[in-house]
Design a protein around this motif. Structure first.
Motif: not given
Length: 266
Positions: A131, A155, A162
Motif C-alpha cells: 500500500g 487499497e 492508491p
C-alpha cells in the motif's frame, strides 16, 4: 569511519547525512516494531526531511529498519479514535470535501519531493512494501530490492484507491494493463517479477542489500552533478513531451552543458 550526522529523528523517520561524504543522505523508516507502518505524523516528518536536505546532497537513500520496508498505512487510522491529536480518517470522510482534499494533498507531499531534479532517490526495499509502502518505494527514482521483497497495492481490496502519488509511476513502469491487474487484485509482486517487469532496478540477496545500495549511490556520484540534474530533467520531461519537443529540450540542455564546460555559464 565517522558516525553520520542526524538532522531529524521523530515520528518514525530519521534523516542522516554521511559525515565523510555530504553528497549522500539516508532517510530511514525507524518503526520496526510496527513494520514501519505509516501515519500522518510520519508523513509530515518525511515532508520535513525533504525540506531539510543540505544543498550538498546528490543522492538520497530511503530504507526501512527491521524485516520490512513498510507494511503500509497503520490501520489505527481507520478506527473511530484514530491517532492521538489527529483526525480519524472516518471523521475526515464526514467533513467538507474541500478539507478532505486539502488533507490528502498535505499527506501526498511526503511522496513528491523524491522526484526533485537536483537529487537522485534510491529505495532499498526488503520484506513487505504494501500500500503506502509500495507507493513510497515508487516515489523514488530507483529501487534496489532484496530477494525477499514483496510489493502489493492493497487499497482497492479495502474499498479505497492508491492516492499517495503511486498510480502515475506504476503505470509508467509496468504499463496500464499490468498496473490495473496489480491494483485491482491486490496480489503480491515478488522480487523476481518486480525486476522482470521494471519495478526493481536490481535484486540482490538480503544480506547484500545495504552494500548494493551503497555501490549504486557511489556510481550515481561519479558523473558531474549538473550533468546528472539535466539528464534527470530530460528523462522525466520525456513522458509529457512529443518527439520534436524532446529534441528541442535535448538541444537546450546540451547548450547549457557546453556553455558550462567552456566557462561561459552564469
Amino acid at each position: 569511519m565517522e558516525d553520520p550526522m542526524t538532522l531529524l529523528d521523530r515520528d518514525g523517520v530519521r534523516l542522516t547525512v554521511d559525515a565523510t561524504d555530504a553528497a549522500v543522505a539516508t532517510v530511514t523508516l525507524a518503526n520496526a516494531a510496527k513494520r514501519n507502518a505509516q501515519s500522518p505524523a510520519m508523513w509530515r516528518a518525511l515532508t520535513d526531511a525533504g525540506r531539510m536536505l543540505p544543498g550538498s546532497v546528490r543522492v538520497v537513500v530511503l530504507r526501512g529498519e527491521g524485516r520490512s520496508f513498510s507494511a503500509g498505512l497503520d490501520r489505527q487510522a481507520f478506527t473511530p479514535e484514530g491517532f492521538d491529536g489527529e483526525p480519524s480518517f472516518l471523521d475526515m470522510a464526514k467533513g467538507p470535501a474541500e478539507e478532505l482534499d486539502r488533507l490528502i494533498a498535505e499527506y501526498q507531499e511526503a511522496f513528491t519531493w523524491w522526484r526533485r531534479n537536483d537529487v537522485v532517490s534510491v529505495a532499498a526495499v526488503q520484506g513487505h512494501a504494501i500500500g503506502a509502502g509500495f507507493q513510497l518505494a515508487l516515489a523514488c527514482d530507483l529501487r534496489v530490492c532484496a530477494d525477499d521483497a514483496q510489493f502489493a497495492m492493497r487499497e482497492t481490496s479495502l474499498g479505497l484507491v492508491p492516492d499517495l502519488t503511486g498510480t502515475h509511476p506504476l503505470v509508467h513502469h509496468v504499463g496500464y494493463g499490468r498496473a490495473l491487474e496489480i491494483c485491482a487484485t491486490g496480489r503480491f509482486v515478488h522480487a523476481e517479477e518486480a525486476e522482470r517487469i521494471g519495478l526493481a532496478n536490481l535484486v540482490v540477496p538480503r544480506a547484500e542489500l545495504d552494500a548494493a545500495t551503497a555501490d549504486l549511490a557511489a556510481a550515481l556520484l561519479a558523473a558531474p552533478r549538473d550533468a546528472v540534474v539535466e539528464t534527470k530533467a530530460l528523462l522525466r520531461g520525456a513522458v509529457r513531451r512529443d518527439y520534436e519537443e524532446q529534441r528541442a529540450a535535448e538541444r537546450a540542455a546540451q547548450g547549457r552543458r557546453l556553455a558550462d564546460l567552456a566557462g561561459l555559464g552564469d
